[in-house]
Design a protein around this motif. Structure first.
Motif, PDB file in Angstrom:
ATOM      1  N   TYR A 175      38.598  49.445  23.899  1.00 21.78           N
ATOM      2  CA  TYR A 175      37.266  49.154  23.347  1.00 21.78           C
ATOM      3  C   TYR A 175      36.490  48.226  24.269  1.00 21.78           C
ATOM      4  O   TYR A 175      35.310  48.476  24.583  1.00 21.78           O
ATOM      5  N   LEU A 176      37.132  47.155  24.745  1.00 22.60           N
ATOM      6  CA  LEU A 176      36.440  46.202  25.623  1.00 22.60           C
ATOM      7  C   LEU A 176      36.122  46.836  26.978  1.00 22.60           C
ATOM      8  O   LEU A 176      35.042  46.603  27.541  1.00 22.60           O
ATOM      9  N   LEU A 177      37.028  47.648  27.495  1.00 17.20           N
ATOM     10  CA  LEU A 177      36.756  48.329  28.763  1.00 17.20           C
ATOM     11  C   LEU A 177      35.597  49.307  28.618  1.00 17.20           C
ATOM     12  O   LEU A 177      34.792  49.477  29.546  1.00 17.20           O
ATOM     13  N   SER A 178      35.491  49.942  27.445  1.00 16.72           N
ATOM     14  CA  SER A 178      34.389  50.889  27.216  1.00 16.72           C
ATOM     15  C   SER A 178      33.040  50.181  27.193  1.00 16.72           C
ATOM     16  O   SER A 178      31.997  50.829  27.336  1.00 16.72           O
ATOM     17  N   GLY A 180      32.207  48.023  29.402  1.00 13.04           N
ATOM     18  CA  GLY A 180      31.872  47.694  30.785  1.00 13.04           C
ATOM     19  C   GLY A 180      32.646  46.553  31.400  1.00 13.04           C
ATOM     20  O   GLY A 180      32.412  46.198  32.558  1.00 13.04           O
ATOM     21  N   HIS A 181      33.585  45.964  30.673  1.00 12.99           N
ATOM     22  CA  HIS A 181      34.361  44.843  31.221  1.00 12.99           C
ATOM     23  C   HIS A 181      35.424  45.371  32.186  1.00 12.99           C
ATOM     24  O   HIS A 181      36.018  46.427  31.958  1.00 12.99           O
ATOM     25  N   LYS A 182      35.648  44.628  33.275  1.00 15.02           N
ATOM     26  CA  LYS A 182      36.551  45.086  34.335  1.00 15.02           C
ATOM     27  C   LYS A 182      38.018  44.804  34.018  1.00 15.02           C
ATOM     28  O   LYS A 182      38.914  45.476  34.526  1.00 15.02           O
ATOM     29  N   THR A 183      38.245  43.820  33.195  1.00 12.85           N
ATOM     30  CA  THR A 183      39.597  43.523  32.721  1.00 12.85           C
ATOM     31  C   THR A 183      39.465  42.723  31.431  1.00 12.85           C
ATOM     32  O   THR A 183      38.357  42.413  30.988  1.00 12.85           O
ATOM     33  N   VAL A 184      40.610  42.387  30.830  1.00 13.12           N
ATOM     34  CA  VAL A 184      40.620  41.671  29.556  1.00 13.12           C
ATOM     35  C   VAL A 184      41.629  40.531  29.644  1.00 13.12           C
ATOM     36  O   VAL A 184      42.781  40.748  30.035  1.00 13.12           O
ATOM     37  N   TYR A 185      41.188  39.329  29.294  1.00 10.48           N
ATOM     38  CA  TYR A 185      42.082  38.175  29.227  1.00 10.48           C
ATOM     39  C   TYR A 185      42.732  38.133  27.838  1.00 10.48           C
ATOM     40  O   TYR A 185      42.131  38.583  26.861  1.00 10.48           O
ATOM     41  N   HIS A 186      43.946  37.562  27.785  1.00  7.76           N
ATOM     42  CA  HIS A 186      44.673  37.557  26.515  1.00  7.76           C
ATOM     43  C   HIS A 186      45.167  36.169  26.159  1.00  7.76           C
ATOM     44  O   HIS A 186      45.777  35.475  26.996  1.00  7.76           O
ATOM     45  N   ILE A 187      44.890  35.759  24.899  1.00  5.28           N
ATOM     46  CA  ILE A 187      45.480  34.547  24.332  1.00  5.28           C
ATOM     47  C   ILE A 187      46.553  35.015  23.366  1.00  5.28           C
ATOM     48  O   ILE A 187      46.261  35.620  22.331  1.00  5.28           O
ATOM     49  N   ALA A 188      47.813  34.773  23.726  1.00  4.88           N
ATOM     50  CA  ALA A 188      48.943  35.326  22.977  1.00  4.88           C
ATOM     51  C   ALA A 188      49.404  34.369  21.887  1.00  4.88           C
ATOM     52  O   ALA A 188      49.162  33.160  21.945  1.00  4.88           O
ATOM     53  N   GLY A 189      50.102  34.920  20.893  1.00  4.31           N
ATOM     54  CA  GLY A 189      50.748  34.116  19.872  1.00  4.31           C
ATOM     55  C   GLY A 189      52.066  33.567  20.397  1.00  4.31           C
ATOM     56  O   GLY A 189      52.456  33.834  21.542  1.00  4.31           O
ATOM     57  N   PRO A 190      52.803  32.793  19.594  1.00  8.05           N
ATOM     58  CA  PRO A 190      54.040  32.159  20.053  1.00  8.05           C
ATOM     59  C   PRO A 190      55.110  33.172  20.446  1.00  8.05           C
ATOM     60  O   PRO A 190      55.207  34.255  19.870  1.00  8.05           O
ATOM     61  N   ASP A 208      47.947  47.763  32.871  1.00  8.37           N
ATOM     62  CA  ASP A 208      48.835  48.205  33.948  1.00  8.37           C
ATOM     63  C   ASP A 208      48.729  49.708  34.174  1.00  8.37           C
ATOM     64  O   ASP A 208      48.643  50.172  35.325  1.00  8.37           O
ATOM     65  N   GLN A 209      48.699  50.475  33.085  1.00  4.42           N
ATOM     66  CA  GLN A 209      48.615  51.935  33.216  1.00  4.42           C
ATOM     67  C   GLN A 209      47.297  52.391  33.827  1.00  4.42           C
ATOM     68  O   GLN A 209      47.220  53.448  34.454  1.00  4.42           O
ATOM     69  N   LEU A 210      46.259  51.578  33.647  1.00  5.87           N
ATOM     70  CA  LEU A 210      44.951  51.913  34.215  1.00  5.87           C
ATOM     71  C   LEU A 210      44.764  51.340  35.617  1.00  5.87           C
ATOM     72  O   LEU A 210      43.717  51.542  36.239  1.00  5.87           O
ATOM     73  N   GLY A 211      45.770  50.614  36.100  1.00  5.54           N
ATOM     74  CA  GLY A 211      45.691  50.042  37.440  1.00  5.54           C
ATOM     75  C   GLY A 211      44.702  48.893  37.555  1.00  5.54           C
ATOM     76  O   GLY A 211      44.183  48.635  38.653  1.00  5.54           O
ATOM     77  N   LEU A 212      44.451  48.208  36.449  1.00  2.54           N
ATOM     78  CA  LEU A 212      43.485  47.108  36.449  1.00  2.54           C
ATOM     79  C   LEU A 212      44.191  45.762  36.626  1.00  2.54           C
ATOM     80  O   LEU A 212      45.388  45.634  36.371  1.00  2.54           O
ATOM     81  N   ARG A 213      43.428  44.774  37.072  1.00  2.78           N
ATOM     82  CA  ARG A 213      43.977  43.430  37.258  1.00  2.78           C
ATOM     83  C   ARG A 213      44.444  42.870  35.920  1.00  2.78           C
ATOM     84  O   ARG A 213      43.724  42.950  34.926  1.00  2.78           O
ATOM     85  N   ILE A 214      45.651  42.309  35.917  1.00  3.46           N
ATOM     86  CA  ILE A 214      46.211  41.705  34.698  1.00  3.46           C
ATOM     87  C   ILE A 214      46.123  40.187  34.842  1.00  3.46           C
ATOM     88  O   ILE A 214      46.870  39.586  35.613  1.00  3.46           O
ATOM     89  N   PRO A 215      45.197  39.544  34.121  1.00  5.94           N
ATOM     90  CA  PRO A 215      45.053  38.092  34.244  1.00  5.94           C
ATOM     91  C   PRO A 215      46.269  37.370  33.671  1.00  5.94           C
ATOM     92  O   PRO A 215      47.068  37.948  32.932  1.00  5.94           O
ATOM     93  N   PRO A 216      46.419  36.083  33.997  1.00  7.01           N
ATOM     94  CA  PRO A 216      47.512  35.300  33.403  1.00  7.01           C
ATOM     95  C   PRO A 216      47.370  35.252  31.884  1.00  7.01           C
ATOM     96  O   PRO A 216      46.260  35.240  31.354  1.00  7.01           O
ATOM     97  N   THR A 217      48.511  35.220  31.193  1.00  3.43           N
ATOM     98  CA  THR A 217      48.502  35.112  29.738  1.00  3.43           C
ATOM     99  C   THR A 217      48.337  33.649  29.338  1.00  3.43           C
ATOM    100  O   THR A 217      48.984  32.764  29.910  1.00  3.43           O
TER     101      THR A 217
END
Length: 337
Positions: A175-178, A180-190, A208-217
């Protein structure tokens, strides 16, 4: 009558002017009693403080009509809603529930939890699998006590059911990529949470499957303050235009942290959460979220356990997944236009 002794079925029968058999029918939920008679018997039960003998009922009918529910915590929004779904379905079906917590001072295994439940008058057990346990893959439920596990991961020896934790993450990233965002940052739970792990894995795998940059969690703890701290940090990352937080509390905290750091939501950074747990708590709520149908998970788990208690076969290893629903509000911006 001696009020130091508990009321008997005969005491209720005398007070209501009916036979003990009629009292027994009312206590067992039989339909073969006229409504006015039932009301008279129930009034006498209440007045005398009569409590049906559930052990005798179980001997007669083969069931206690009670389902045990094992929880790690009542504090999380999801667990509270799941428990509500179980309780409502049980009430509608003439069942009761017996709750048990796996506290820090207990052996935190499925075997130990179910063994404790075996000592109680329950027909089956639902385990809300919030955290990791060492015997998840090796646990063998007792033959006389059906067990249903609420867990996204299928168990080898029990049926399982859960919200689509992994799938909700893939949908959020798509949804976020649709937009126009180039990647998505993630705030994870415990890291102790199975749901947080599944949500983080869905986010990571999709990028990863889309070959996009994976920011730090960014690791959070489900609370808004941890989201706020992550938002403060990410406010200074110019590459961050979209944040997916693993629950709404952290997402809302991230929105406030971003704003405190000088970034606008959604003009500069889009934010999305999970659960839809802030409705009625936060006024003028603008947070876009993925709503988890926790009540449905609870009610379906109850009916699965009930069917097993009544002799139906529910194959082990079968996983039922309840899909999430996107709720669009005002915290995501389309930057592709």
């Amino acid at each position: 009558m001696d009020h130091s002794q508990p009321a008997s079925m005969q005491d209720v029968a005398r007070a209501a002017g009916v036979s003990p058999q009629t009292v027994s029918r009312v206590a067992n939920g039989s339909n073969a009693v006229r409504p006015e008679t039932r009301q008279r018997v129930e009034a006498a039960m209440e007045k005398l403080g009569y409590r049906p003998n559930y052990a005798a009922r179980a001997l007669k009918h083969g069931r206690f009509k009670d389902i045990g529910v094992v929880l790690f915590s009542m504090l999380s929004y999801g667990n509270a809603r799941i428990l509500g779904g179980i309780a409502q379905a049980a009430n509608d079906s003439g069942y009761a529930i017996t709750m048990q917590f796996i506290g820090r001072n207990h052996e935190r295994t499925l075997e130990a939890a179910v063994e404790r439940m075996k000592q109680l008058p329950v027909d089956g057990v639902i385990v809300v699998m919030e955290e990791h346990v060492p015997d998840f893959d090796t646990f063998q439920p007792p033959k006389e006590l059906p067990v249903v596990i609420i867990s996204e991961d299928p168990a080898n020896h029990c049926p399982t059911i859960d919200s689509d934790q992994y799938g909700c993450s893939t949908a959020i990233v798509d949804y976020l990529l649709s937009k126009g965002h180039k990647t998505v940052y993630h705030i994870a739970g415990p890291s102790s949470s199975r749901a947080a792990e599944s949500r983080a894995r869905g986010w990571h795998d999709t990028l990863d499957q889309l070959g996009l940059r994976i920011p730090p969690t960014y690791m959070g703890d489900w609370d808004a303050d941890s989201g706020y701290q992550a938002g403060l940090v990410l406010a200074h990352d110019p590459d961050c235009t979209a944040i997916y937080a693993a629950n709404d509390q952290m997402a809302y905290g991230a929105m406030l942290g971003l704003q405190a750091g000088g970034r606008r939501v959604p003009e500069d950074v889009s934010v999305i959460g999970v659960d839809d747990s802030l409705v009625g708590t936060v006024p003028r709520l603008a947070l876009t979220t993925m709503r988890m149908r926790f009540n449905d998970v609870g009610s379906e788990a109850f009916f699965m356990a009930k069917r097993m208690c009544e002799g139906a076969k529910v194959p082990a290893g079968v996983k039922t997944v309840i899909p999430a629903e996107l709720v669009e509000r005002g915290s995501v911006r389309d930057i592709s236009v």
